[in-house]
Motif scaffolding. Structure first.
Motif, PDB file in Angstrom:
ATOM      1  N   GLU A 213       0.755  -1.106  -0.028  1.00 13.08           N
ATOM      2  CA  GLU A 213       0.240  -0.190  -0.072  1.00 13.08           C
ATOM      3  C   GLU A 213       0.852   1.292  -0.056  1.00 13.08           C
ATOM      4  O   GLU A 213       1.551   1.523   0.992  1.00 13.08           O
TER       5      GLU A 213
ATOM      6  N   GLN B 271      -3.228   5.880   0.147  1.00 13.49           N
ATOM      7  CA  GLN B 271      -4.569   5.451   1.095  1.00 13.49           C
ATOM      8  C   GLN B 271      -5.653   6.225   0.144  1.00 13.49           C
ATOM      9  O   GLN B 271      -5.563   7.363  -0.248  1.00 13.49           O
TER      10      GLN B 271
ATOM     11  N   ALA C  58     -13.300   5.894   2.160  1.00 11.98           N
ATOM     12  CA  ALA C  58     -12.845   4.385   2.540  1.00 11.98           C
ATOM     13  C   ALA C  58     -13.947   3.484   2.819  1.00 11.98           C
ATOM     14  O   ALA C  58     -13.915   2.571   2.391  1.00 11.98           O
TER      15      ALA C  58
ATOM     16  N   SER D  65      -9.649  -0.162   1.274  1.00  8.92           N
ATOM     17  CA  SER D  65      -8.293   0.295   0.914  1.00  8.92           C
ATOM     18  C   SER D  65      -8.142   0.065  -0.529  1.00  8.92           C
ATOM     19  O   SER D  65      -8.598  -0.807  -1.030  1.00  8.92           O
TER      20      SER D  65
END
Length: 239
Positions: free
Chosen positions: A12, A15, A21, A26
């Motif tokens: 990752e 974000q 979200a 994610s």
């Protein structure tokens, strides 16, 4: 014949905006939702360099997928420098890696190319990508959201696809590495949410309007990209 079990790590590098979200998850979750149906033998683990998590020992996993990010590869933040060193290790060990958007760019930089802010400006929405001969999937529309581009190819790479907006949009390397500038894991709803959220701030009105129009005009099916990426990992993953 049963395919062997694979352990894939999704890194990752960015974000999802906090207010999106809950609805979309994610970036690693988006990537898993995209590729998992085409790679059912794989188990996915998420590691977050952007949040300061330590990179694993390269041999911990059979392969790696690099997510996108709001950051630019040329910022050379400490976590990016560590990621570039890690990518060099993956190359030396012949461990497969697949990069998406920022992942595509940081791979190019790590392997001797260069990413810069694009003179063409923002690319947002759906756009037709075409591929060299049979080097990649069939020509199809893909979702994009980027301001940077790979402008100098790494010496061990070849460009196998691109768009009118982004010439160096898909790179293949002479070691187990592939990368794409577009976002095969994004959905129309997520691109629509981004184009609406950032209209008039990060994105000029005209860019957002064009993005929203393109989503309605071009049909995107990322399944062939998922199948291509899954075949790549099956071919190259080593335990």
């Amino acid at each position: 014949m049963t395919s062997k079990a694979l352990n894939i790590c999704i890194l990752e590098n960015g974000q999802t905006p906090a207010d999106l979200a809950d609805d979309f998850g994610s970036y690693p979750a988006m990537i898993e939702r995209w590729i998992a149906p085409f790679l059912p033998e794989a188990t996915f683990t998420y590691v977050s360099p952007v949040q300061g998590e330590a990179l694993p020992s390269p041999h911990t996993y059979d392969g790696y997928i690099l997510s996108g990010s709001k950051y630019s590869a040329y910022e050379r933040a400490p976590w990016m420098l560590s990621l570039m060193e890690f990518l060099q290790e993956l190359k030396a060990l012949q461990i497969p890696v697949f990069g998406i958007c920022f992942g595509h760019q940081i791979m190019a930089d790590a392997y001797g190319g260069q990413t810069t802010k694009a003179k063409q400006g923002w690319g947002v929405g759906a756009q037709l990508y075409e591929y060299v001969n049979d080097a990649g999937p069939k020509a199809a529309a893909s979702y994009i959201f980027h301001q940077d581009q790979v402008t100098t190819l790494p010496p061990d790479s070849v460009c196998i696809g691109g768009s009118s907006h982004c010439r160096n949009g898909v790179l293949a390397y002479d070691f187990p590495a592939l990368s794409v500038q577009y976002h095969p894991e994004f959905t129309a709803d997520y691109i629509r949410a981004l184009a609406t959220k950032f209209r008039g701030s990060l994105l000029p009105d005209a860019v957002s309007e064009g993005a929203l129009d393109s989503i309605e005009c071009l049909e995107v099916d990322s399944s062939q990209i998922a199948n291509w990426a899954a075949s790549f990992f099956r071919k190259h993953a080593q335990r």
